[in-house]
Design a protein around this motif. Structure first.
Motif, PDB file in Angstrom:
ATOM      1  N   ASP B   9       0.837  -1.201   0.000  1.00 34.23           N
ATOM      2  CA  ASP B   9       0.000   0.000   0.000  1.00 34.23           C
ATOM      3  C   ASP B   9       0.872   1.252   0.000  1.00 34.23           C
ATOM      4  O   ASP B   9       1.719   1.424   0.881  1.00 34.23           O
ATOM      5  CB  ASP B   9      -0.908   0.009   1.228  1.00 34.23           C
ATOM      6  N   PRO B  10       0.678   2.131  -0.993  1.00 31.96           N
ATOM      7  CA  PRO B  10       1.583   3.280  -1.114  1.00 31.96           C
ATOM      8  C   PRO B  10       1.546   4.208   0.096  1.00 31.96           C
ATOM      9  O   PRO B  10       2.589   4.664   0.552  1.00 31.96           O
ATOM     10  CB  PRO B  10       1.084   4.013  -2.370  1.00 31.96           C
ATOM     11  N   MET B  11       0.344   4.451   0.627  1.00 26.37           N
ATOM     12  CA  MET B  11       0.260   5.400   1.736  1.00 26.37           C
ATOM     13  C   MET B  11       0.898   4.859   3.001  1.00 26.37           C
ATOM     14  O   MET B  11       1.622   5.566   3.697  1.00 26.37           O
ATOM     15  CB  MET B  11      -1.196   5.745   2.017  1.00 26.37           C
ATOM     16  N   ILE B  12       0.591   3.586   3.285  1.00 29.04           N
ATOM     17  CA  ILE B  12       1.160   2.996   4.497  1.00 29.04           C
ATOM     18  C   ILE B  12       2.673   2.911   4.358  1.00 29.04           C
ATOM     19  O   ILE B  12       3.421   3.255   5.283  1.00 29.04           O
ATOM     20  CB  ILE B  12       0.541   1.604   4.750  1.00 29.04           C
ATOM     21  N   GLU B  14       4.626   4.705   2.590  1.00 32.34           N
ATOM     22  CA  GLU B  14       5.177   6.064   2.693  1.00 32.34           C
ATOM     23  C   GLU B  14       5.301   6.485   4.164  1.00 32.34           C
ATOM     24  O   GLU B  14       6.362   6.922   4.615  1.00 32.34           O
ATOM     25  CB  GLU B  14       4.216   7.010   1.962  1.00 32.34           C
ATOM     26  N   SER B  15       4.181   6.317   4.898  1.00 31.09           N
ATOM     27  CA  SER B  15       4.162   6.783   6.289  1.00 31.09           C
ATOM     28  C   SER B  15       5.116   5.998   7.163  1.00 31.09           C
ATOM     29  O   SER B  15       5.859   6.582   7.963  1.00 31.09           O
ATOM     30  CB  SER B  15       2.750   6.672   6.858  1.00 31.09           C
ATOM     31  N   VAL B  16       5.094   4.673   7.033  1.00 31.45           N
ATOM     32  CA  VAL B  16       5.978   3.862   7.868  1.00 31.45           C
ATOM     33  C   VAL B  16       7.431   4.217   7.544  1.00 31.45           C
ATOM     34  O   VAL B  16       8.257   4.398   8.449  1.00 31.45           O
ATOM     35  CB  VAL B  16       5.721   2.352   7.644  1.00 31.45           C
ATOM     36  N   LYS B  18       8.658   6.999   6.379  1.00 34.16           N
ATOM     37  CA  LYS B  18       9.014   8.308   6.940  1.00 34.16           C
ATOM     38  C   LYS B  18       9.214   8.206   8.444  1.00 34.16           C
ATOM     39  O   LYS B  18      10.159   8.763   8.999  1.00 34.16           O
ATOM     40  CB  LYS B  18       7.884   9.315   6.663  1.00 34.16           C
ATOM     41  N   ARG B  31       7.493  -3.199  -2.823  1.00 37.99           N
ATOM     42  CA  ARG B  31       6.036  -3.274  -2.823  1.00 37.99           C
ATOM     43  C   ARG B  31       5.501  -4.615  -3.259  1.00 37.99           C
ATOM     44  O   ARG B  31       4.292  -4.783  -3.352  1.00 37.99           O
ATOM     45  CB  ARG B  31       5.485  -2.183  -3.742  1.00 37.99           C
ATOM     46  N   ASN B  32       6.361  -5.560  -3.555  1.00 41.60           N
ATOM     47  CA  ASN B  32       5.834  -6.895  -3.856  1.00 41.60           C
ATOM     48  C   ASN B  32       6.813  -7.973  -3.429  1.00 41.60           C
ATOM     49  O   ASN B  32       7.983  -7.702  -3.122  1.00 41.60           O
ATOM     50  CB  ASN B  32       5.459  -7.018  -5.338  1.00 41.60           C
ATOM     51  N   PRO B  55       1.234  -8.594  -3.759  1.00 42.80           N
ATOM     52  CA  PRO B  55       1.165  -9.071  -5.129  1.00 42.80           C
ATOM     53  C   PRO B  55       2.433  -9.851  -5.503  1.00 42.80           C
ATOM     54  O   PRO B  55       3.469  -9.668  -4.895  1.00 42.80           O
ATOM     55  CB  PRO B  55       1.034  -7.794  -5.955  1.00 42.80           C
TER      56      PRO B  55
END
Lengths: 443, 220
Positions: B9-12, B14-16, B18, B31-32, B55
């Motif tokens: 997940d891009p948002m998660i 990104e946040s983790v 950061k 991401r996979n 994925p």
């Protein structure tokens, strides 16, 4: 209100009573004919016997000459010269009947059967009240039929318990069905079922099965939805923490932008879930009306223009001819909105999204073409699955957009196909509606 | 401390990413499952944060393959699958910890520290060596009882050296620990950080083994 048992009892008893009544009447009719023949013969024999009888003997024989008392026979004898010479019961003297042989006489409101015989100067007239015969016939009929009426209470008992025994399987089935709850929807056992009830139970089992499937789908959807909501919520939670941890004003502003995006995504997912749930509820009350696709496309393009602008994407409607289909306006708008939204999401800045309305033969078609990365062929089937979000997907989304598109298309018997964009990468989505001649119906 | 984050997940992600970076970790984000496998061949990571629904290759499968090949690095599963059988499968599949989404960054960091601590055989608290102490939780470094102010990279460098006192780490190894992919590393970056550390602490704290690398001094 009435039970089958009461109903059966009532019908059987009433039916039996009517049949018994009819058969009693038939017996009565038959007996009357026999009684008539018998008494006619008796009258005749009596008259013949009296023809030459000495009146003295008659007088001695007295009242006995009339035959059996219950036969109630009246004998009168006339002599041509001296008038009436014998009468068995004076108090009910009958008039002289002129015709010879059998005849009927209405005398003082009583019907008589009369036999008259001419012998020399003597006329012998033997008569019997018809009432006697009718009474006798009725007695015979009653004696023959009455015992059967006594059987009726017996029949009632047999019916009462017989029906009870016959309906016992129903009690068992009722007990079984009572145990069914949304959690336990197993089919009712079809063993030892009366033939009459089997179709009912089979229909019920079919219903239970379909209900079970619908409930499972619903449960699965709720579970999936809860699971899917976790992801954006996790993001939001982390983003909130990042706001707290952000050092300095610039960092905080950036974190808040992220958080806002996270919230937008979460509410987008909720919107999509709601849209999906509404479609699943299959509200057939949604009215079908003529929908002009070109006008619909224009509305959607205008609606999404600001979003496209923000992403520096050239969103436009291609010139085309109006096409009218019968459909659900709101849902069709959701369908096109989802396609355009997807196209904008996945198309990088500087790209193009084209919406077009056209005809493929007699079939109206709607196409949305973008210059994004497209969908690899091996992925094109699965992207219609709920919550499937493609391989290496870098764009946040609900995973429901195309599932919703598919559902709405199905409701319109439309076919959705995915292809490569024209002349290069990108995605071209075509929604082909049934040709206007083909009937539309809600599936 | 270099961490591999496997999250689709891009948002998660990104946040983790950061959040971990702001805590001084070096983070590589894939991401996979397939990319994670490739990344893990490098063996530069101290810990893996693993999402399960990935994925290309499922997280659990990836984990089992990793363990089958004998890798012992700590793996913390972060997933939305919260059912008990899922947790059991995850932990039995070789995970060291299991965190269900949504989670707080603070908790994730605490669990990561706990895993790293266990990895180095300590039960709690700061790493102490002579007059030098370093607390991975609070990022506090004390030298002769006095708090020392270190930059994130300096802290990470000292942490890496203190993890296995006596072991010599090459410049490349240190670079791997300090910098993620795509981060530009000046050719003398490690030397500069070492220089600053020596200035802030004491020259004898970090020893140079010429031609090999650096190690922590015997008696800082």
């Amino acid at each position: 209100m009435r039970s089958i048992r009461q109903r059966l009892l009532l019908w059987l008893l009433a039916g039996l009573a009517v049949i018994l009544g009819l058969s009693g009447y038939a017996t009565y009719r038959h007996a009357r004919d026999e009684v008539n023949a018998l008494f006619d013969y008796q009258l005749q024999q009596m008259a013949l016997a009296l023809r030459s009888q000495n009146l003295l003997t008659l007088a001695i024989a007295g009242d006995g000459a009339e035959g059996p008392v219950e036969a109630d026979i009246q004998v009168q004898i006339w002599d041509r010269n001296s008038g009436i010479i014998y009468i068995s019961q004076r108090q009910r003297e009958l008039p002289f009947v002129r015709s010879v042989g059998f005849s009927e006489l209405n005398w003082r409101n009583r019907l008589w059967r009369v036999f008259s015989l001419q012998a020399g100067n003597r006329t012998v007239q033997v008569a019997q009240p018809l009432r006697v015969r009718l009474k006798m016939s009725a007695d015979i009929a009653f004696r023959n039929t009455a015992p059967f009426f006594l059987l009726l209470p017996g029949v009632a008992l047999v019916v009462w318990f017989g029906v009870g025994a016959g309906l016992r399987p129903l009690t068992r089935i009722a007990g079984e069905i009572e145990q069914r709850t949304p959690a336990v929807l197993e089919p009712v056992s079809e063993a030892d079922l009366p033939t009459e009830v089997r179709p009912l139970i089979q229909a019920l089992n079919d219903l239970l099965q379909r209900l079970g499937q619908a409930l499972d789908a619903q449960r699965q959807f709720v579970a999936d939805a809860a699971h899917e909501l976790r992801t954006p919520l996790t993001a939001v939670r982390l983003q909130t923490e990042m706001v707290q941890r952000a050092p300095g004003e610039a960092g905080r502003a950036e974190a808040i932008t992220d958080l806002r995006a996270g919230l937008k995504r979460a509410s987008h997912l909720v919107d999509q879930l709601l849209a999906m749930a509404r479609l699943d509820a299959n509200v057939s009350t949604v009215s079908r009306q003529p929908v002009e696709l070109l006008a619909l496309a224009r509305t959607v393009v205008v609606e999404y223009a600001p979003i496209a602008d923000a992403g520096d994407i050239d969103l436009g409607l291609e010139p085309g001819e109006p096409a009218v289909i019968q459909g659900e306006r709101t849902n069709l708008r959701v369908l096109l909105g989802n396609l355009v939204d997807n196209a904008i999401r996945y198309t990088p800045a500087g790209g193009t999204v084209d919406v077009a309305v056209g005809q493929a033969g007699a079939a109206p078609i709607l196409t949305v073409t973008d210059t994004g990365p497209g969908i690899p062929p091996e992925d094109r089937k699965r992207v219609f699955d709920r919550f499937y979000r493609g391989l290496d997907n870098k764009v946040p989304g609900s995973g429901l957009g195309l599932a919703i598109v598919q559902r709405i298309a199905d409701r319109h018997r439309a076919v959705v196909t995915l292809e490569e964009g024209e002349g290069g990468p990108g995605l071209k989505v075509t929604v082909r509606f049934p040709a206007s001649g083909e009937a539309l119906r809600v599936t | 401390m270099r961490v591999l984050l496997v999250e689709d997940d891009p948002m998660i992600g990104e946040s983790v990413g950061k959040g971990l970076r702001s805590d001084g970790f070096t983070v590589d984000w894939v991401r996979n499952g397939r990319s994670a496998e490739l990344a893990l061949e490098n063996e530069v990571y101290s810990l893996v944060l693993l999402d399960l629904g990935l994925p290309r290759k499922d997280g659990l499968e990836l984990l089992q393959d990793l363990r089958r090949r004998g890798h012992t690095l700590p793996v913390l599963i972060i997933t939305a699958r919260d059912a008990v059988p899922d947790r059991v499968r995850g932990l039995d599949g070789g995970a060291d910890d299991y965190l269900v989404k949504p989670f707080d960054l603070a908790e994730l960091l605490a669990r990561m520290r706990a895993l790293l601590r266990r990895q180095t055989g300590r039960a709690t608290g700061p790493i102490e060596l002579g007059v030098l102490s370093l607390d991975p939780a609070t990022h506090e470094v004390r030298y002769r009882g006095q708090p020392v102010n270190l930059s994130a990279r300096e802290f990470a460098l000292l942490h890496a050296l203190l993890e296995e006192p006596g072991k010599v780490l090459s410049r490349e190894q240190l670079e791997d620990r300090l910098y993620g992919w795509g981060e530009e590393v000046a050719s003398n970056a490690v030397e500069v950080h070492i220089h600053n550390l020596r200035r802030k602490l004491d020259t004898g704290v970090i020893r140079n083994v010429r031609g090999v690398g650096y190690r922590i001094g015997e008696k800082p």
